[in-house]
Design a protein around this motif. Sequence first.
Motif, PDB file in Angstrom:
ATOM      1  N   ASN A   1     -29.661  75.059 -29.615  1.00 13.51           N
ATOM      2  CA  ASN A   1     -29.381  74.991 -31.049  1.00 13.51           C
ATOM      3  C   ASN A   1     -29.907  73.678 -31.616  1.00 13.51           C
ATOM      4  OD1 ASN A   1     -27.916  77.424 -30.804  1.00 13.51           O
ATOM      5  ND2 ASN A   1     -26.029  76.286 -30.317  1.00 13.51           N
ATOM      6  N   LEU A   2     -30.489  73.744 -32.799  1.00 12.30           N
ATOM      7  CA  LEU A   2     -31.025  72.533 -33.415  1.00 12.30           C
ATOM      8  C   LEU A   2     -29.907  71.644 -33.944  1.00 12.30           C
ATOM      9  CD1 LEU A   2     -34.156  73.846 -35.341  1.00 12.30           C
ATOM     10  CD2 LEU A   2     -34.091  72.543 -33.208  1.00 12.30           C
ATOM     11  N   ASP A   3     -30.061  70.341 -33.731  1.00 10.16           N
ATOM     12  CA  ASP A   3     -29.108  69.326 -34.191  1.00 10.16           C
ATOM     13  C   ASP A   3     -29.789  68.442 -35.233  1.00 10.16           C
ATOM     14  OD1 ASP A   3     -27.418  70.295 -32.045  1.00 10.16           O
ATOM     15  OD2 ASP A   3     -28.640  69.080 -30.689  1.00 10.16           O
TER      16      ASP A   3
ATOM     17  N   LEU B   1     -24.250  67.879 -34.260  1.00  5.98           N
ATOM     18  CA  LEU B   1     -24.668  68.912 -33.315  1.00  5.98           C
ATOM     19  C   LEU B   1     -24.529  70.284 -33.954  1.00  5.98           C
ATOM     20  CD1 LEU B   1     -23.086  67.545 -30.010  1.00  5.98           C
ATOM     21  CD2 LEU B   1     -25.408  67.206 -30.905  1.00  5.98           C
ATOM     22  N   GLY B   2     -25.560  71.116 -33.784  1.00  5.05           N
ATOM     23  CA  GLY B   2     -25.582  72.427 -34.395  1.00  5.05           C
ATOM     24  C   GLY B   2     -24.808  73.461 -33.604  1.00  5.05           C
TER      25      GLY B   2
ATOM     26  N   ASP C   1     -26.697  65.197 -23.532  1.00  3.69           N
ATOM     27  CA  ASP C   1     -25.480  65.953 -23.860  1.00  3.69           C
ATOM     28  C   ASP C   1     -25.090  65.778 -25.329  1.00  3.69           C
ATOM     29  OD1 ASP C   1     -24.716  63.314 -23.845  1.00  3.69           O
ATOM     30  OD2 ASP C   1     -23.060  63.554 -22.426  1.00  3.69           O
ATOM     31  N   GLY C   2     -26.027  65.241 -26.117  1.00  7.36           N
ATOM     32  CA  GLY C   2     -25.762  65.015 -27.529  1.00  7.36           C
ATOM     33  C   GLY C   2     -25.265  63.621 -27.842  1.00  7.36           C
TER      34      GLY C   2
ATOM     35  N   LYS D   1     -21.205  70.536 -36.245  1.00  2.00           N
ATOM     36  CA  LYS D   1     -19.988  69.811 -35.901  1.00  2.00           C
ATOM     37  C   LYS D   1     -19.895  68.529 -36.721  1.00  2.00           C
ATOM     38  CE  LYS D   1     -19.599  71.538 -31.156  1.00  2.00           C
ATOM     39  NZ  LYS D   1     -20.593  72.618 -31.298  1.00  2.00           N
ATOM     40  N   SER D   2     -18.727  67.919 -36.705  1.00  3.69           N
ATOM     41  CA  SER D   2     -18.517  66.675 -37.455  1.00  3.69           C
ATOM     42  C   SER D   2     -19.457  65.586 -36.952  1.00  3.69           C
ATOM     43  CB  SER D   2     -17.064  66.216 -37.321  1.00  3.69           C
ATOM     44  OG  SER D   2     -16.186  67.183 -37.863  1.00  3.69           O
TER      45      SER D   2
END
Length: 679
Positions: free
Chosen positions: A145-147, A165-166, A218-219, A173-174
């Motif tokens: 998923n694109l962030d 994060l998408g 992991d973002g 997400k926040s």
Amino acid sequence: MKAAHFVCLLMILFSTIAVAQTNPVPFVNQPLVPDAIAPGGKGFTLTINGTGFVSGSQVKWNGKARATKFVSVSRLTARILSSDIATPHTVSVTVVNPEPGGGTSSVAFFEVTKATPSIGLIASAVNTGDIPIWVSIGDFNEDGNLDLSVTNNNSNDTTYISILLGNGDGTFKSPVNYTVGTGPTSVSTGDFNRDGKLDLAVSNIFTNDISVLLGRGDGTFQAARNYPLGGSPWSVTVGDFNADGKLDLVATNADDNAVSVLLGNGDGTFQSAVNYGTGNYPVSVAVGDFNGDGVIDLVVANGVTNDISVLLGRGDGTFQPEMRYGAGNAPGPVVVGDFNADGKLDLAVVNSNDNTVGVLLGRGDGTFQPSMNYGVGENPNGVATSDLNGDGKVDLLVANLGNSQTGHTVSVLLGNGDGTFRTAKTYDAGPAPSSVAVGDFNGDGRLDGVVSNYNVGGDTVSVLTQISGPRAILSSTSLRFATQLINTSSPPQPVTLSNYGSRTLKIASIVIKGLDPKDFVQNNDCGSGVPSGGYCTINFTFAPTLRGDRRATALIRDNAPHSPQKISLQGTGTVVKLDATRLVFHCGNGCQPQTVTLSNVASTTLTIKSIKIVGSTHFSETNTCGSRVPPKGSCKITVRYSSSGMQLTSDEEPPFAAATLSIQDDGGGSPQKVFLFEF
């Protein structure tokens, strides 16, 4: 023997040098060829153009290797399977070069979708940090998923960027914030330490440096490490400028009229900046191979000198002196793509004070044609390029800062595939959109947009999702017919009804209502519905039953928003029939009169108000019409031409003359006209 040993040693040495030759990080041009295809088709060959390809380059389709053929350092082909395009979705295409050196290119998007003649966008706000100025995309947690990464620039107080994060459905997400330098402006992504995980580079205009944040995959990101630059670095981007398989950085220094190049060490650290002169107040930088030599070059937009600087690369991380090309007033962000499908990179740059986006077509030798400008919204400040409607042609998406009077918008300019673009279509966006990026955030196979909303007191980005479901668009919403004799039919005028949505447009009825519905006729080939990406044609005919202005409205009832779709219809009926609307005299020194017959086809009397000739004194008329023409009656108007009063020598011809016979009446469509010529 010694000589033979020496030759052998030389061969081993050269072989060792050849083996040790490092591969560059590949660079992929926009667009892929093709860059979109309808779902459910057969497998096909994908062509990837770019720079830095090697014989071992591998094309990856959503991270999975596909059979790849090396054509040249600037072209690869790959075999895409029918199973790869079975359903609508958007694919991330990358090129991976093997070690030594090597690495993974940036992502190019491929749409599995039906082409549509237009698109629709709807904005939804997503919370982020304070006064977001720039937005970039990437898959930071490797979940497919694109962030989003967003720089926040609240004067000289802000020292962080936000990561969102998408969720894969168009929501996020926040935000999680990370400390960088003060006044972060732009952000760019790349794998700086060669661990296969995306990292970030952020330009900071108040601390005059770049912050590099290494990603964990992991973002989340490690703490920033800062590298000093010149004054006011507005823009940063990445590329392998010395072809060593390690990504480098380049940033604009607006106050120093220069760009800074920082060569990468391949471990996430960078060497000291080396500066190259540009125009006055450079604010944006982009990269591409503009002269086809396999080396990445730079293009810089200069906000004060109103031009663009092109710096051709030497392949060792250094650059030749700039070449300048004119732009509009206050050029800002610049993007690179092949807009006319000739294999040569072109440029698009927003001109903030002109409310235009300028397109400079590349010649393939590092030079560019003069800018062609296209109108957009108020104060454009960001531009992205991609194929938004899936037709295989590169489009432009422009963010317009606007103001409270003009609104805050984005402009879509669909490409014609020949380097030109259609008239911009504008959509509402969030307050003061300042930058724009493109990606498929909900996985439906259609590319969406995202803009940062650079407004005081604001803290959002707007996700601009392509509208799904059936969507109707008409090629025209108003038809005007020429004056038509009553009880006769005009030539048809067609209107195209297109469905740019993702589902079938179901048509319940097409009817004509309004004041004079019996005076207009329609026929169509729409049937019960129009498939996604399809269209049908509705032909309208004007057949007036009475004299005067006639009006009606066509209503198309369907399952699209804002149904029924409406087309206004207007024409004028007349009872006056002329057996000629054009008389041509070939007189020389004299000619015969010509006659026009005027007929009243109505069952009531026609009143003649005046018959006169305007435009030339050399024409005259007499008539038998009087003030009235009875029902089904007729009269004659005789027109004469005279060259009297013209001063001619013996070898001269009378000059060309033109006039109009004008008939004022109450028959509808008055004045009736007959055009008169002599030559």
